[in-house]
Each structure stands twice: as C-alpha cells, then as structure tokens.
Design a protein around this motif. Structure first.
Motif, short mmCIF file in Angstrom:
data_model
loop_
_atom_site.label_atom_id
_atom_site.label_comp_id
_atom_site.label_asym_id
_atom_site.label_seq_id
_atom_site.Cartn_x
_atom_site.Cartn_y
_atom_site.Cartn_z
N THR A 277 10.90 11.37 -11.91
CA THR A 277 10.32 10.59 -10.81
C THR A 277 8.94 10.07 -11.19
O THR A 277 8.59 8.92 -10.88
N ALA A 278 8.14 10.90 -11.85
CA ALA A 278 6.80 10.46 -12.27
C ALA A 278 6.88 9.30 -13.26
O ALA A 278 6.11 8.35 -13.19
N VAL A 279 7.85 9.38 -14.19
CA VAL A 279 8.01 8.30 -15.16
C VAL A 279 8.43 7.01 -14.47
O VAL A 279 7.89 5.93 -14.74
N VAL A 280 9.40 7.11 -13.56
CA VAL A 280 9.87 5.92 -12.84
C VAL A 280 8.74 5.32 -12.01
O VAL A 280 8.54 4.09 -11.98
N ALA A 281 7.97 6.18 -11.33
CA ALA A 281 6.85 5.67 -10.53
C ALA A 281 5.80 5.01 -11.41
O ALA A 281 5.23 3.97 -11.03
N GLY A 282 5.54 5.59 -12.59
CA GLY A 282 4.57 4.97 -13.50
C GLY A 282 5.01 3.61 -13.98
O GLY A 282 4.22 2.66 -14.04
N VAL A 283 6.31 3.50 -14.32
CA VAL A 283 6.83 2.20 -14.75
C VAL A 283 6.81 1.20 -13.62
O VAL A 283 6.46 0.02 -13.80
N TRP A 284 7.14 1.67 -12.43
CA TRP A 284 7.19 0.77 -11.27
C TRP A 284 5.79 0.24 -10.92
O TRP A 284 5.57 -0.94 -10.74
N ARG A 285 4.82 1.14 -10.83
CA ARG A 285 3.48 0.74 -10.42
C ARG A 285 2.68 0.14 -11.56
O ARG A 285 1.67 -0.52 -11.33
N GLY A 286 3.09 0.38 -12.80
CA GLY A 286 2.31 -0.11 -13.93
C GLY A 286 2.70 -1.48 -14.40
O GLY A 286 2.05 -2.03 -15.30
N ARG A 287 3.74 -2.08 -13.84
CA ARG A 287 4.17 -3.38 -14.32
C ARG A 287 3.24 -4.48 -13.80
O ARG A 287 2.59 -4.34 -12.78
N ARG A 288 3.20 -5.61 -14.52
CA ARG A 288 2.40 -6.75 -14.09
C ARG A 288 3.03 -7.39 -12.86
O ARG A 288 4.25 -7.63 -12.82
N LEU A 289 2.24 -7.64 -11.87
CA LEU A 289 2.74 -8.24 -10.64
C LEU A 289 2.65 -9.76 -10.66
O LEU A 289 2.96 -10.40 -9.67
N GLY A 290 2.24 -10.37 -11.78
CA GLY A 290 2.12 -11.81 -11.86
C GLY A 290 0.89 -12.19 -12.65
O GLY A 290 0.16 -11.34 -13.15
N PRO A 291 0.60 -13.49 -12.78
CA PRO A 291 -0.57 -13.94 -13.53
C PRO A 291 -1.86 -13.55 -12.82
O PRO A 291 -1.89 -13.32 -11.61
N LEU A 292 -2.92 -13.42 -13.61
CA LEU A 292 -4.22 -13.08 -13.05
C LEU A 292 -4.72 -14.22 -12.17
O LEU A 292 -4.49 -15.40 -12.44
#
Length: 401
Positions: A277-292
């Motif tokens: 669960t920690a790994v999945v949450a890290g991947v989920w929250r760590g991804r880029r949400l779009g251009p700066l």
C-alpha cells in the motif's frame, strides 16, 4: 459624491467540499487496507486452536475437529492445552491411560521440553514433527520428503491399521536410520519415492512414541475418504484420555525462538499488504500532475539584489575564478551580438572576429576571456576592468563613422 465598494476579499482556505474531494482517495485507500487486513485475519484464524491447520477446534477442511468430536462421542476425553505446564499436569494425572498429541507447527519447543512432554505420559503422538523433536524423542529418525496426497496401503501389523486397506499418505515421510538398542520400530504407510514412511511407532518399555507424518488422513477434508476415519479413530482412541497440546509463544524459553515463530500467522501478510500500500500510494502521489504553471510571486526581487547576493557568496567562499567566469560569459555573449555572429558561433570564432576588428593579439584576448586565473581581489578587479575595456573597444570598432 460616490464611494467605491471595496472588493470582496479572496478566500485563502479551501472550501470544505474541496477538502473532502481531495481526501476521498485517501479514505478509499484506507478502507481497502482495513478490509483486506480483516479478511487476512479471518482466514488465518483468530485464536491458537480454531484457525490453524489440524486444529482440534477448526471445522475447516484443514482442521481436525471432526475426529475430535467423534472421539468425544465415543467416550474419549479430549482436552486441548496451549501450555507445557498444563499439558504435563493433565497427562500425569492418569499417565497410563493418556495419549499426548503434540502439534508444534511453529517449532517452538526445545529438546528438554520435548523430553518433559514424553515423560508425562506413556504414549506420545507427534504430528509432523521437526528434527528437534525427532532427536529428542525418536533418535534415528529423519525427515525424508514431503508427500503428495495419495492413498496407500498401511503395509504393517500395528493394531491401529492392520485391518485397513487404503489410507491417505499425504504429508511427510520419515526414514529410520539407527535407533537405540532395545527399541522396537514399526513403519507404516511407505512412500516408494522417498523411501520413508508416513507412520513410525517406537516402543521402549512402557513408553510409546508415534510419529505421524501422513497428517492429511486425520483432517476434516479427507477423514471420510477410504479408511481414513477408522485410521484416525484407531490411532487417537487407544486411551481413554487425550491431551491435545498446541505449544504457544509462552512456552518458548528465554533467548529461543524467532520473530516469525513468536508472532501470529496474520502478521506477515498484513505487513506485506501495508508495504504494498505504501508503494502504491508513493507512486500515485509522486507522479507528475501536468506541466509546471508559472505563478506571480507576491513580492518583486530586483536583479541587483540577486547579483549582490551571489557576489557575497562568491566573496565568502573565495571563488574568484568562478566569479570571473560569470563575467566572462556575459562579455562573450554581448561581444557575439555586437560583432554580428550567430548564437551558435564558437568562442574561437568570437576571438577571431574581435581580434580582426580591434587589431588585438588573439593570445591576449584568450588570456583575458579564458585563461587568466585571479590570485587575489586586486587581480580580479583588474581583469574585470579589462573585460569592460574590451567591450568598449569593440563597440567603437563597429560603431558607424
């Protein structure tokens, strides 16, 4: 006279609905983790006897509750214990008519404890014992192999199985190497592949130790197959009192045992689930949400302040060469534009063009723009002035007459 209405202040805190919307994924994730953890705990069992394999109170196919209930209906007193002290106390109350069944699936007991168990009763039945138990109570026996679930003929003259035709031999097989003199050994349920036996009985005077590796035969899921029911009842019902001992972590001597053996069976899968669960949450929250996105700052920082701040840092660290290189970079960029060269022109092209326009020695130009290394602040200032003089000379050379 008119008065202007002040603008409504902007909201600086998020609305409750927006906050709930952002927290929704975390709530769903937490609920999923809790649900899976509950399922794992329920599947692994909530106590020492009910949910374990061959548990006398476990009604699942892997348990042994069916045999225990039939024994009780036939008048055999079956008591389940989870401590060594309670086991030996109940067994010694009627040692001659008591069978102690030991299922040490967690390998918690040491050699001295195994000897205490055997000394408390005239008959001891070991369910799939490890080598520690064998060395203590049945020296000369060794684990041969794990055996698949297949019906085999008993192949021996033990009273418990001599009249049976087919018994499930799934579980473990044991080999007999060299037992102590005076010990009578009988092997049953032979496994041709490993050369071992699923049932071995050793008789030494008034002490009997039975090693049962073919534990599938006494489980709820197989007890109705072939002659398994008769086999289980005959093996366990030879005395009027059965003490079914399930060792617990409380029996582990100080300094013995491992983390895996001292924790419940559900701990490892729950920890693995939490790690996933920690790994999945890290991947989920760590991804880029779009251009700066460029955002205006609430303050204005003047370029001179930035320049002075960097200059102070260079001065504090004594990085004269680095400071001079920054000045050189700016000088070369401006010279390239003034002499009409493209942005892709190399430094050698700039030096050649500047030398042609000003008549300066290319080696002197390279010394000022590239090679010179200031040894102190005075030389740094002198080289900085040389850069300014060079820019003025180039500006005068390219200026229209």
């Amino acid at each position: 006279m008119t008065t202007s209405t002040p603008a409504a202040p902007s909201r600086s805190t998020p609305a409750p609905r927006a906050a709930l919307r952002r927290a929704r994924p975390w709530a769903v994730l937490a609920a999923g983790v809790v649900a899976v953890a509950v399922v794992v705990v329920l599947l692994s069992g909530g106590d020492a006897t009910g949910g374990r394999a061959l548990g006398p109170e476990n009604a699942a196919p892997a348990g042994a509750k069916a045999v225990v209930e039939v024994l009780r209906e036939q008048g055999v007193e079956v008591e389940v214990t989870t401590s060594l002290a309670a086991t030996t106390a109940q067994a010694r109350a009627d040692a001659s008519d008591t069978t102690v069944v030991v299922d040490d699936a967690g390998a918690l007991l040491v050699a001295d404890q195994w000897r205490d168990v055997a000394a408390s009763s005239g008959r001891t039945l070991l369910l799939a014992p490890d080598q520690v138990a064998l060395d203590a109570l049945a020296p000369g026996l060794a684990l041969a192999a794990e055996v698949d679930d297949v019906a085999v003929a008993p192949g021996c003259d033990l009273p418990a199985v001599e009249r049976l035709d087919r018994v499930q031999g799934g579980g473990y097989a044991y080999t007999v190497d060299d037992v102590a003199p005076g010990v009578d050994v009988t092997t049953c349920l032979a496994d041709d592949a490993s050369g071992g036996s699923g049932l071995v009985e050793l008789v030494d005077g008034d002490r009997t130790v039975t090693v049962l590796g073919a534990t599938t035969a006494i489980s709820n899921g197989a007890v109705l197959d072939d002659d398994d029911a008769a086999f289980a009842l005959s093996l366990l019902g030879q005395t009027g009192h059965v003490v079914w001992y399930l060792p617990s972590p409380d029996d582990v001597p100080e300094g013995s045992g491992t983390l895996a053996s001292l924790t419940p069976g559900w701990v490892t899968p729950v920890l693995a689930l939490l790690a996933l669960t920690a790994v999945v949450a890290g991947v989920w929250r760590g991804r880029r949400l779009g251009p700066l996105v460029v955002e205006r700052l609430p303050v204005i920082v003047r370029a001179s302040e930035t320049t002075e701040g960097r200059a102070r840092l260079y001065e504090r660290s004594g990085s004269r060469r680095h400071a001079l290189d920054q000045l050189r970079i700016g000088t070369v960029v401006r010279l390239r534009r003034r002499v009409g060269l493209a942005a892709s022109a190399s430094l050698d092209d700039v030096l050649a063009r500047v030398g042609q326009l000003t008549g300066a020695d290319p080696r002197g130009l390279r010394h000022v723009l590239v090679d010179a290394d200031p040894a102190d602040d005075r030389e740094l200032v002198r080289l900085s002035d040389s850069l300014l003089d060079l820019e003025r000379a180039v500006s005068e050379a390219v200026a229209p007459r």
